[in-house]
Design an enzyme around this catalytic site. Structure first.
Site, mmCIF file in Angstrom:
data_model
loop_
_atom_site.group_PDB
_atom_site.id
_atom_site.type_symbol
_atom_site.label_atom_id
_atom_site.label_comp_id
_atom_site.label_asym_id
_atom_site.label_seq_id
_atom_site.Cartn_x
_atom_site.Cartn_y
_atom_site.Cartn_z
ATOM 1 N N PRO A 1 -31.377 14.964 -6.576
ATOM 2 C CA PRO A 1 -30.424 15.679 -7.503
ATOM 3 C C PRO A 1 -28.935 15.159 -7.267
ATOM 4 C CG PRO A 1 -30.641 17.309 -5.882
ATOM 5 C CD PRO A 1 -31.539 15.983 -5.509
ATOM 6 N N GLY A 2 -28.681 13.954 -6.616
ATOM 7 C CA GLY A 2 -27.510 13.375 -6.614
ATOM 8 C C GLY A 2 -26.652 13.275 -5.367
ATOM 9 N N LYS B 1 -27.324 11.782 -2.342
ATOM 10 C CA LYS B 1 -27.064 10.596 -1.486
ATOM 11 C C LYS B 1 -26.181 9.559 -2.368
ATOM 12 C CE LYS B 1 -31.415 11.082 0.675
ATOM 13 N NZ LYS B 1 -32.049 11.832 0.003
ATOM 14 N N ASP C 1 -37.857 3.886 -15.654
ATOM 15 C CA ASP C 1 -38.986 4.050 -14.675
ATOM 16 C C ASP C 1 -38.532 3.017 -13.721
ATOM 17 O OD1 ASP C 1 -41.256 3.493 -13.134
ATOM 18 O OD2 ASP C 1 -42.708 3.556 -15.283
ATOM 19 N N CYS D 1 -38.998 11.226 3.084
ATOM 20 C CA CYS D 1 -38.979 12.443 3.851
ATOM 21 C C CYS D 1 -40.460 12.930 4.262
ATOM 22 C CB CYS D 1 -38.407 13.628 3.215
ATOM 23 S SG CYS D 1 -39.111 14.025 1.463
#
Lengths: 180, 500
Positions: B292-293, B295, B340, B414
């Site tokens: 969601p932005g 980093k 993509d 992660c």
């Protein structure tokens, strides 16, 4: 993505000058680079030219956003200013309103500003003048339109509206989808 | 005391008062000689008494010794030696008693402590009944205890595999994992640590926030939040922008400071890949999977809104979150697109740095997504690793090796599975002209070079792994890779052929 037509440019600048007056030219003639407005999917984006050139490589379907979105054109071609433009309006705007801490939450939920919540207001604010709303700690909360001139505000009832709400930073949570 | 001993010596025959019937004077007992005369006879007496294990006789001998100490105060050095020897004897005796008692206890413990594995029938019975968690928990501990010293503590006739199978079954039921995940966990962590790891995955990591340096400073933000009633601390020496929140009386996602873009809720481990990337001002950066932005905005903040950042995410709906976050935080140098990732080299190339926070199986963030414990299986992992390999090749192709300041790719996930981490980095080392460089992070476990049957390139040691139970942040993996040349290994040969 395309540059704005003269009519569109006029509409945008008119709206902007309601809040920041003549400082509109400061948005174009910036010292740290050439900035421009571009239209993409009915939205106005304010970007530096360098970034705009790179974004041109991306196809129309895949480009989502670039730089800062100032607002969008409605279906009837009227220009509506979004809260995302606040960072550029706040430093240049000439008429400001400060809210008391108790009235902050009300404004952030989208309600209008009443006299009881009014902390300070700049002198010589005309009626229906575009204003930027601040909190007491000088944090910009949004913008709106003054419902009464400064002189009238002093005589007003506590429950009278002194500023109409137009956009506030609570919209980042409430209306996240409409930002794009 | 002198008087007592004198009177005792002077009345060997008996007491003259009413107590004569039952009270016998000590003189009738074998007489103890003075310490001056016979240390050895005292020793003999002591030795005799050792067999008794009688507290009374010990106490009386103690008393007698103290009495005799006081009597013989005249000659110094000899008596001190005698007294010292006596006390040493006492101590030795006590020690011996304690040792014997200990041995007895241990013998008893060992006899009762021998752990018995449930038989096949018992296992079947357990499967049909609802699980008793207390029994399972204590059995887990016992099996781990046995496995840690297998030779001495094993049951006769049971293999190591019986114990490990029982352990896997119990761990699956107690922590609600499926067998595949438990096997993967046991492959990575030694048996002594496995319980710690699984316990850490049950608990949420502490909430952390990142200061937006474009709008405020960490000190000012901390003051403002504390005055609103939030209990927080700087996150550690390794970060200048992170704050960890212990408790808060107000919702953190709705404060005026949050809405004003002064901070962003972000996991501590998400700060690491951007710190490793170390973007410079004026560079061209690509973030391939940016929703969601968090980093992306960190990168833009470090660059102070100079240069250009391209934030891409394959999922169009999630790009709305990126746009919202970027505008709120006051970032102006970013372009958001939804391509993509594998197709990005055809859209734009020549970036100075690329960040690929690859889509993964999420085995490092099980505390946030408990369903992943039961849902993941071998096919999921294979699909994900295939996608990761394609993405990392595309990321390398987007880089410009001849960039003056960069040419770096940071690959992070992660997840803690080596199949998604070290294997992917190893793959790109073979596929393109790249090399692994140090991450610049001074804490964290080193990446694996040998993992089961795999042997990875030795430079994999420079990558970093993070675990919830050791670092108190989500499980994470970070690798920094430098592109050495823009040529592609397979296609060089084609060019040569064409030339010739």
């Amino acid at each position: 993505m395309r540059p704005l037509t003269p009519e569109e440019t006029k509409a945008v600048f008119e709206k902007l000058s309601k809040y920041i007056g003549d400082n509109v030219k400061l948005l174009i003639d910036r010292s740290d680079g050439v900035y421009c407005f571009r239209l993409h999917n009915d939205r106005i984006y304010y970007v530096s030219e360098k970034i705009m050139k790179l974004a041109a490589h991306i196809s129309r379907d895949h480009l989502i956003s670039m730089g800062t979105c100032f607002g969008k054109f409605t279906k009837t071609k009227k220009f509506r200013l979004h809260i995302t433009a606040l960072d550029f309006l706040a430093p240049y705007c000439q008429h400001k309103i400060w809210l008391k801490s108790s009235a902050e939450q009300q404004f952030l939920y989208g309600h209008h500003v009443t006299k009881s919540g009014l902390g300070r207001i700049t002198e010589n604010t005309g009626k229906y003048q575009g204003v930027v709303v601040y909190s007491m700690s000088d944090l910009p909360l949004g913008f709106g339109v003054a419902a009464k001139a400064t002189a009238d505000c002093r005589h007003a009832d506590p429950m009278n509206i002194v500023a109409f709400h137009q956009a506030d930073i609570g919209e980042y949570i409430r209306a996240e989808d409409t930002l794009t | 005391d002198e008087k007592e001993s004198d009177t005792e010596d002077s009345q060997p025959a008996g007491f003259t008062d009413d107590n004569a019937a039952w009270l016998k004077p000590s003189g009738t007992a074998p007489k103890r000689k003075l310490p001056l005369d016979d240390d050895e006879s005292d020793d003999e007496n002591d030795d005799d008494q050792e067999g008794d294990d009688d507290d009374d006789s010990d106490a009386s001998s103690g008393e007698e010794e103290s009495g005799s100490e006081e009597e013989g105060e005249g000659g110094d050095s000899d008596e001190e030696m005698g007294i010292e020897k006596k006390s040493k004897k006492l101590e030795k005796k006590q020690k011996k008693m304690l040792a014997e008692a200990d041995k007895d206890m241990k013998l008893n413990m060992q006899e009762t402590e021998k752990f018995v594995l449930p038989s096949g029938q018992e296992i079947e019975k357990e499967k049909s009944q609802p699980p008793d968690l207390q029994i399972i928990q204590s059995r887990i501990r016992d099996v781990i205890h046995v496995l840690s010293e297998f030779k001495t503590r094993r049951e006769e006739g049971r293999d190591r595999s019986h114990y490990t199978d029982q352990l896997k079954r119990d761990l699956c039921t107690y922590y609600s994992y499926n067998e595949f995940m438990i096997e993967k966990m046991l492959n990575i962590f030694p048996i002594g640590e496995i319980v710690e790891v699984l316990e850490a995955n049950e608990v949420n990591r502490p909430v952390t926030i990142r200061t937006n340096t474009l709008k405020t400073r960490r000190r000012d933000l901390a003051q403002a939040l504390i005055s609103r009633g939030v209990n927080l601390d700087p996150i550690g020496k390794w970060s200048k922008v992170g704050l960890v929140v212990y408790s808060s009386s107000i919702p953190l996602g709705a404060t005026p400071e949050y809405l004003g873009g002064h901070y962003l809720l972000q996991g501590a481990s998400s700060l690491l890949p951007v710190m490793t990337l170390a973007p410079q001002e004026g560079e061209r950066i690509l973030d391939m999977a940016s929703a969601p932005g968090g980093k992306t905005s960190h990168i833009a903040a470090i660059m102070k809104n100079t240069g250009m950042v391209l934030a891409n995410d394959a999922n169009k709906d999630r790009t709305k979150a990126i746009v919202g976050n970027l505008h709120r935080l006051g970032i102006t140098n970013t372009v958001v697109c939804s391509e993509d990732g594998r197709n990005l080299p055809n859209v734009m190339k020549g970036f100075d740095r690329v960040l690929l926070d690859a889509p993964c199986s999420g085995t490092g963030i099980l505390s946030k997504d408990p369903e992943a414990k039961t849902r993941k299986d071998a096919q999921d992992i294979q699909r994900v690793t295939h996608l990761q390999k394609e993405l990392i090749v595309a990321a390398i192709d987007c880089l410009d090796a001849s960039s003056k300041t960069g040419g770096y790719l940071v690959y992070s996930t992660c997840s803690i599975l080596p199949e998604e981490n070290e294997s992917v980095v190893n793959y790109i080392l073979k596929k393109r002209h790249v090399k692994v460089v140090p991450t610049g992070l001074d804490f964290g476990e080193e990446g694996f070079v040998n993992y089961r049957e795999n042997r990875y390139h030795p430079s994999l040691k420079l990558t970093r792994r993070y675990y919830p139970h050791t670092h108190n942040m989500d499980g994470f993996f970070v690798a920094k890779i430098k592109k050495l040349s823009n040529d592609i290994p397979g296609q060089e040969k084609k060019k040569k052929k064409e030339k010739s």
